[in-house]
Write a protein that holds these residues in place. Structure first.
Motif, PDB file in Angstrom:
ATOM      1  N   VAL A  80      37.949  75.223  37.023  1.00  0.00           N
ATOM      2  CA  VAL A  80      37.913  74.510  35.819  1.00  0.00           C
ATOM      3  C   VAL A  80      36.664  75.291  34.957  1.00  0.00           C
ATOM      4  O   VAL A  80      36.899  75.454  33.482  1.00  0.00           O
ATOM      5  CB  VAL A  80      37.433  73.102  36.043  1.00  0.00           C
ATOM      6  CG1 VAL A  80      36.961  72.393  34.591  1.00  0.00           C
ATOM      7  CG2 VAL A  80      38.538  72.279  36.721  1.00  0.00           C
ATOM      8  N   PHE A 149      37.018  64.991  32.903  1.00  0.00           N
ATOM      9  CA  PHE A 149      38.159  65.594  33.523  1.00  0.00           C
ATOM     10  C   PHE A 149      38.188  65.161  35.212  1.00  0.00           C
ATOM     11  O   PHE A 149      37.054  65.066  35.441  1.00  0.00           O
ATOM     12  CB  PHE A 149      38.155  67.105  33.304  1.00  0.00           C
ATOM     13  CG  PHE A 149      37.005  67.866  33.854  1.00  0.00           C
ATOM     14  CD1 PHE A 149      36.034  68.369  33.424  1.00  0.00           C
ATOM     15  CD2 PHE A 149      37.251  68.366  35.141  1.00  0.00           C
ATOM     16  CE1 PHE A 149      34.949  68.934  34.012  1.00  0.00           C
ATOM     17  CE2 PHE A 149      36.167  69.265  36.029  1.00  0.00           C
ATOM     18  CZ  PHE A 149      35.105  69.265  35.213  1.00  0.00           C
ATOM     19  N   ASP A 150      39.034  64.954  35.759  1.00  0.00           N
ATOM     20  CA  ASP A 150      39.141  65.058  37.177  1.00  0.00           C
ATOM     21  C   ASP A 150      38.468  63.565  37.353  1.00  0.00           C
ATOM     22  O   ASP A 150      39.382  62.498  37.484  1.00  0.00           O
ATOM     23  CB  ASP A 150      38.472  66.087  37.908  1.00  0.00           C
ATOM     24  CG  ASP A 150      38.987  65.952  39.337  1.00  0.00           C
ATOM     25  OD1 ASP A 150      40.059  65.690  39.845  1.00  0.00           O
ATOM     26  OD2 ASP A 150      38.000  66.023  40.295  1.00  0.00           O
ATOM     27  N   PHE A 161      41.012  64.352  31.121  1.00  0.00           N
ATOM     28  CA  PHE A 161      42.155  65.070  31.607  1.00  0.00           C
ATOM     29  C   PHE A 161      42.286  65.134  33.154  1.00  0.00           C
ATOM     30  O   PHE A 161      41.306  65.194  33.927  1.00  0.00           O
ATOM     31  CB  PHE A 161      41.993  66.538  31.432  1.00  0.00           C
ATOM     32  CG  PHE A 161      42.281  67.007  29.994  1.00  0.00           C
ATOM     33  CD1 PHE A 161      43.497  67.549  29.585  1.00  0.00           C
ATOM     34  CD2 PHE A 161      41.409  66.850  28.997  1.00  0.00           C
ATOM     35  CE1 PHE A 161      43.927  67.480  28.408  1.00  0.00           C
ATOM     36  CE2 PHE A 161      41.544  67.258  27.774  1.00  0.00           C
ATOM     37  CZ  PHE A 161      42.931  67.739  27.456  1.00  0.00           C
ATOM     38  N   THR A 163      44.815  65.309  36.977  1.00  0.00           N
ATOM     39  CA  THR A 163      46.159  65.598  37.349  1.00  0.00           C
ATOM     40  C   THR A 163      46.994  64.474  37.908  1.00  0.00           C
ATOM     41  O   THR A 163      46.406  63.400  37.784  1.00  0.00           O
ATOM     42  CB  THR A 163      46.089  66.640  38.825  1.00  0.00           C
ATOM     43  OG1 THR A 163      47.253  67.168  38.816  1.00  0.00           O
ATOM     44  CG2 THR A 163      45.449  66.041  39.784  1.00  0.00           C
ATOM     45  N   GLN A 295      45.484  71.526  42.271  1.00  0.00           N
ATOM     46  CA  GLN A 295      45.239  71.142  40.946  1.00  0.00           C
ATOM     47  C   GLN A 295      45.248  72.172  39.908  1.00  0.00           C
ATOM     48  O   GLN A 295      44.723  73.411  40.382  1.00  0.00           O
ATOM     49  CB  GLN A 295      44.123  70.421  40.945  1.00  0.00           C
ATOM     50  CG  GLN A 295      44.126  69.065  41.625  1.00  0.00           C
ATOM     51  CD  GLN A 295      42.709  68.353  41.571  1.00  0.00           C
ATOM     52  OE1 GLN A 295      42.533  67.633  40.677  1.00  0.00           O
ATOM     53  NE2 GLN A 295      41.780  68.513  42.290  1.00  0.00           N
ATOM     54  N   ILE A 300      43.478  72.778  33.266  1.00  0.00           N
ATOM     55  CA  ILE A 300      42.477  71.487  32.858  1.00  0.00           C
ATOM     56  C   ILE A 300      41.215  72.149  32.163  1.00  0.00           C
ATOM     57  O   ILE A 300      40.818  71.507  30.953  1.00  0.00           O
ATOM     58  CB  ILE A 300      42.264  70.868  34.239  1.00  0.00           C
ATOM     59  CG1 ILE A 300      43.405  69.979  34.869  1.00  0.00           C
ATOM     60  CG2 ILE A 300      41.166  69.707  33.873  1.00  0.00           C
ATOM     61  CD1 ILE A 300      43.106  69.437  36.048  1.00  0.00           C
ATOM     62  N   GLU A 303      42.273  73.294  28.683  1.00  0.00           N
ATOM     63  CA  GLU A 303      42.771  72.335  27.653  1.00  0.00           C
ATOM     64  C   GLU A 303      41.694  71.539  27.327  1.00  0.00           C
ATOM     65  O   GLU A 303      41.369  71.046  25.872  1.00  0.00           O
ATOM     66  CB  GLU A 303      43.670  71.331  28.353  1.00  0.00           C
ATOM     67  CG  GLU A 303      45.120  72.101  28.816  1.00  0.00           C
ATOM     68  CD  GLU A 303      45.654  72.621  27.364  1.00  0.00           C
ATOM     69  OE1 GLU A 303      45.932  71.863  26.361  1.00  0.00           O
ATOM     70  OE2 GLU A 303      46.074  73.610  27.462  1.00  0.00           O
ATOM     71  N   CYS A 304      40.437  71.053  28.065  1.00  0.00           N
ATOM     72  CA  CYS A 304      39.284  70.604  27.807  1.00  0.00           C
ATOM     73  C   CYS A 304      38.703  71.359  26.544  1.00  0.00           C
ATOM     74  O   CYS A 304      38.203  70.476  25.489  1.00  0.00           O
ATOM     75  CB  CYS A 304      38.325  70.450  29.050  1.00  0.00           C
ATOM     76  SG  CYS A 304      38.812  69.049  30.231  1.00  0.00           S
ATOM     77  N   THR A 326      47.549  63.916  31.522  1.00  0.00           N
ATOM     78  CA  THR A 326      47.875  64.464  33.050  1.00  0.00           C
ATOM     79  C   THR A 326      48.754  65.836  33.037  1.00  0.00           C
ATOM     80  O   THR A 326      49.608  66.007  32.373  1.00  0.00           O
ATOM     81  CB  THR A 326      48.889  63.369  33.702  1.00  0.00           C
ATOM     82  OG1 THR A 326      48.200  62.052  33.599  1.00  0.00           O
ATOM     83  CG2 THR A 326      49.102  63.712  35.111  1.00  0.00           C
ATOM     84  N   ILE A 327      48.066  66.537  33.933  1.00  0.00           N
ATOM     85  CA  ILE A 327      48.708  68.018  34.362  1.00  0.00           C
ATOM     86  C   ILE A 327      48.928  67.998  35.602  1.00  0.00           C
ATOM     87  O   ILE A 327      48.074  67.737  36.287  1.00  0.00           O
ATOM     88  CB  ILE A 327      47.726  69.031  33.827  1.00  0.00           C
ATOM     89  CG1 ILE A 327      47.184  68.817  32.165  1.00  0.00           C
ATOM     90  CG2 ILE A 327      48.290  70.372  34.067  1.00  0.00           C
ATOM     91  CD1 ILE A 327      46.236  70.075  31.766  1.00  0.00           C
TER      92      ILE A 327
END
Lengths: 340, 340
Positions: A80, A149-150, A161, A163, A295, A300, A303-304, A326-327
């Protein structure tokens, strides 16, 4: 409202040099109060739109994004970070990096240090201990662009963000059942985390759908201590009613499972099948090779960073709206879940 | 030359307020050009010495240390980072982190960005491509405290931290020979790196001491590309004159060796014994478990940070002298080097 004018057009209308107009708008001491008033009034009238690059230079002068992660020696977080850095470097941003070591007190201290404007924005994944979120609410209230994220904080109304945690866990559990498992255990780091809840829900639903009743003792809450986790798992594997399949919701718990199995006479996959959320590049080199739910970590991160930089460059056009993006993850089947 | 005067003495001599003199020296717009000229000329005449504390406040106000590493998904660098961060956090310093991805152009760009004073100090490990060091010389000349670790730049006269590369490599090679190897290969990432040269020298000396003549083709120069490395190693293992032992000077080349062996009919350790410099926590879970030379990564990070912070806090008492500080590695013997 009209589309507005740029600096050059505004200066032409005022019959002044663009540099003078710019200095007037920046409240420079070199420009008289009378000129400033004239410039500002005309800028309002013509709907002057500052050049976004000039504005970002002026307003976001630290050109720094703070990244807070709970663990550094972890392939997911490292990837990440690489994703964030790739985009940040392209746009001339620098990264301040903080590792909370899964310690909420350390997380609070770090967040408090960031309240003073050292960074232009924050992207973070909370520690597994984080339940009181007052420090994060304070950071959000400060108006600093903030993305999770996560391990997200659902109560803070910003963009997050993740998954497809529920779906991946559901599919992973279903895979174990298809390979013959009747008693599947779920290993987790912390019940507090939103992603743990989602992954656990996916696991339970897959069991119920297959007509298997979830054993409460098989939802195993692990700790930060590796040795303690190995012993917890070993005890579970030594009990009369032991699981024949394990879904590890984090990579380190799959590795603890491998270590625990070494302390028993069980074999993977004959006696115990294992699948894990993991971004380990060498999952295929383990003995046996590990079936993984991988993941999209680099994506991710990218995109962040893209969203934050949009927000920093054109704040008005880019709200960090309260949404979860969601990815999806990808399951790679290897030897650890082979059917006999 | 005399010992100089401080700000107060300079101001008294000029019959001006100290604040005016200070602003004149800082080229403030509040001071007339005539006064500035007068102040600067007197400062030169009396050999004005800025107060070191005021200077450090003014010059080192970022409270930030930049860390430049060649790779993030690498247990050694992740542990060094954790070590640096532990000490930095204790002293209120923040870390700007940069990954060069082993790319010297990226390294140059990052170093150039740091010339403007964004960070108070730099700690770095150079990329495997770095042979022209003009960008590092420029950074050093700028007077920014600079420390190298692991992949050091010997020509820059500052403090460097390494492990006992020569000795560890010598001992690792000797271990392979003791386990029965007659034809030992050495895998390296770049001949340019000082640590590669030291590790290679240790390997050659151990061979010579054992009466074995080094095969030039067994000193294998690998690349950044994993697949290319696997194929290079596989080709070497398929040749009539193949090695029976491998010392990997970096972790990723041991993993490439494991992947390459999977493409042959050879077995580790029966047909090929493998030892590697590695800080992998899961070396024991590989098949077979990997014998490792483990570097004291966290300690190296902590020592770098301690020294830099001493230098930043009390610059005059703490010179970063031109020296190499060595912290020894530890060999852990596992299955990959077992004798039959």
């Amino acid at each position: 409202m009209n589309n507005g004018v740029n600096l050059k057009e505004l200066a032409a209308e005022l019959k002044l040099a663009p540099s003078t107009v710019s200095r007037a708008l920046n409240d420079s001491w070199e420009i008289s109060e009378a000129t400033k008033k004239k410039v500002i009034s005309m800028a309002e009238k013509l709907n002057y739109q500052p050049n976004p690059f000039a504005r970002s230079l002026r307003e976001n002068k630290s050109k720094t994004i703070a990244v807070i992660i709970p663990e550094r020696i972890n392939n997911f977080f490292a990837q990440v970070m690489d994703g964030i850095e790739n985009i940040a470097q392209e746009h001339g941003y620098h990264l301040l990096v903080y590792n909370t070591h899964e310690d909420v007190d350390r997380e609070k201290k770090i967040v408090n240090l960031l309240l003073n404007g050292r960074a232009d924005a924050v992207v973070m994944s909370v520690s597994s201990q984080t339940s009181d979120i007052s420090h994060l609410e304070k950071l959000y209230a400060r108006g600093l662009p903030l993305i999770f994220f996560d391990r997200i904080c659902t109560d803070i109304p910003t963009t997050k963000f993740i998954t497809n945690d529920y779906e991946s866990s559901y599919q992973g559990t279903k895979h174990l059942i298809q390979q013959g498992c009747k008693k599947v255990a779920f290993l987790m780091l912390s019940k507090e985390l939103s992603i743990t809840k989602e992954r656990h829900r996916g696991y339970l639903d897959a069991l119920l759908e297959a007509g298997l009743s979830p054993e409460p003792a098989f939802s195993l809450n692990c700790s930060m201590c590796e040795e303690q986790n190995i012993e917890l798992i070993r005890e579970m594997l030594w009990s009369n009613n032991r699981p024949d399949g394990i879904l590890a919701s984090v990579e380190k718990l799959a590795l603890a499972t491998y270590q625990a199995v070494k302390r028993t006479k069980l074999r993977i996959p004959q006696d115990l099948k294992v699948i894990s959320f993991s971004n380990m590049g060498i999952a295929g080199l383990l003995e046996p090779s590990l079936t993984t739910i991988t993941q999209p970590a680099i994506t991710i991160g990218q995109e962040c960073a893209k969203l934050l930089i949009k927000k920093l460059t054109k704040p008005k056009q880019n709200d960090l709206i309260d949404q979860v993006i969601t990815i999806p993850s990808k399951i790679t089947i290897r030897s650890s879940t082979l059917a006999e």
